[in-house]
Design a protein around this motif. Structure first.
Motif, PDB file in Angstrom:
ATOM      1  N   ASP A   1      -8.950   5.801   2.426  1.00 57.45           N
ATOM      2  CA  ASP A   1      -7.542   5.860   2.812  1.00 57.45           C
ATOM      3  C   ASP A   1      -7.339   6.881   3.931  1.00 57.45           C
ATOM      4  OD1 ASP A   1      -4.783   4.910   2.238  1.00 57.45           O
ATOM      5  OD2 ASP A   1      -4.471   7.037   1.761  1.00 57.45           O
TER       6      ASP A   1
ATOM      7  N   TYR B   1      -8.485   5.440   7.204  1.00 62.63           N
ATOM      8  CA  TYR B   1      -7.548   4.466   7.764  1.00 62.63           C
ATOM      9  C   TYR B   1      -6.283   5.136   8.310  1.00 62.63           C
ATOM     10  CZ  TYR B   1     -10.426   0.674   5.818  1.00 62.63           C
ATOM     11  OH  TYR B   1     -11.439  -0.185   5.538  1.00 62.63           O
TER      12      TYR B   1
ATOM     13  N   PHE C   1      -4.020   2.863   4.234  1.00 60.97           N
ATOM     14  CA  PHE C   1      -4.027   1.404   4.238  1.00 60.97           C
ATOM     15  C   PHE C   1      -2.698   0.878   4.797  1.00 60.97           C
ATOM     16  CE2 PHE C   1      -7.502   2.201   1.374  1.00 60.97           C
ATOM     17  CZ  PHE C   1      -8.364   1.135   1.564  1.00 60.97           C
TER      18      PHE C   1
ATOM     19  N   TRP D   1      -2.923   1.148   8.476  1.00 55.72           N
ATOM     20  CA  TRP D   1      -3.760   0.077   9.031  1.00 55.72           C
ATOM     21  C   TRP D   1      -2.915  -1.170   9.280  1.00 55.72           C
ATOM     22  CZ3 TRP D   1      -8.686  -0.416  10.777  1.00 55.72           C
ATOM     23  CH2 TRP D   1      -9.106  -1.722  11.046  1.00 55.72           C
TER      24      TRP D   1
ATOM     25  N   TYR E   1       0.827  -1.218   0.000  1.00 58.30           N
ATOM     26  CA  TYR E   1       0.000   0.000   0.000  1.00 58.30           C
ATOM     27  C   TYR E   1       0.854   1.258   0.000  1.00 58.30           C
ATOM     28  CZ  TYR E   1      -4.201  -2.787   0.618  1.00 58.30           C
ATOM     29  OH  TYR E   1      -5.238  -3.678   0.443  1.00 58.30           O
TER      30      TYR E   1
ATOM     31  N   ASN F   1     -13.086  -4.376   6.108  1.00 58.34           N
ATOM     32  CA  ASN F   1     -12.153  -3.737   5.175  1.00 58.34           C
ATOM     33  C   ASN F   1     -12.433  -4.181   3.737  1.00 58.34           C
ATOM     34  OD1 ASN F   1     -10.914  -2.390   7.260  1.00 58.34           O
ATOM     35  ND2 ASN F   1      -9.155  -3.760   7.370  1.00 58.34           N
TER      36      ASN F   1
END
Length: 172
Positions: A156, A159, A40, A43, A32, A138
């Protein structure tokens, strides 16, 4: 009462699986990051920290019960991804694998009549339920919003707000 060889063996193996989870999720974060999706990536960097915490809590449990953990080699993750949904789906599949492994640890402790270990593992069973729910959420979010650039941008950003909360005590 000392932990049995069967219990210490499966818990020691679980430490390795938790560390592998951290290693695997680091590769997801890198994917990501390369895509410019820092939320992401965030995360999964938090997932890395949580998986490490899970391993260290199991390590502490073994040490507190007079067993010295034996660290094994961590396998190299070999997944590659063709789209932004793929790591999320791989994450759910991996969490389901970890859930099955935790259940196996619980079954071994139950077979050994090791109530203390079963109590400790209750936290992991609950945690895995949360992990699977988050992974499914998710995936749903990506399917709903990820194909639209604005939706992906908003997701995004959401997150990016996730923060790490350290495991403050051994789960019991």
């Amino acid at each position: 009462m000392a932990l049995s060889d069967k219990v210490t063996s499966v818990l020691n193996e679980q430490i390795n699986k938790e560390l592998y989870s951290a290693y695997l999720y680091l590769t997801f974060a890198d994917y990501y990051e390369d895509r410019g999706l820092k939320g992401f990536a965030n995360w999964y960097m938090i997932q890395v920290q949580e998986e490490r915490d899970h391993a260290l809590a199991l390590r502490r449990y073994l040490l507190d019960n007079d067993f010295t953990p034996k660290m094994a080699a961590i396998a190299e993750p070999d997944l590659t991804f063709d789209n932004d949904l793929a790591p999320l789906e791989a994450g759910l599949e991996h969490e389901e694998y970890i859930t099955a492994s935790i259940h196996h640890c619980y079954e071994v402790a139950q077979g050994e009549k090791d109530i203390r270990t079963m109590q400790m593992l209750d936290w992991y069973v609950k945690e895995q339920g949360e992990e699977e729910t988050n992974a499914r959420d998710n995936i749903t979010n990506m399917k709903l919003f990820g194909s639209d650039p604005k939706g992906l941008f908003d997701l995004d950003r959401e997150y990016q707000t996730r923060t790490y909360v350290a495991l403050t005590a051994l789960p019991m």
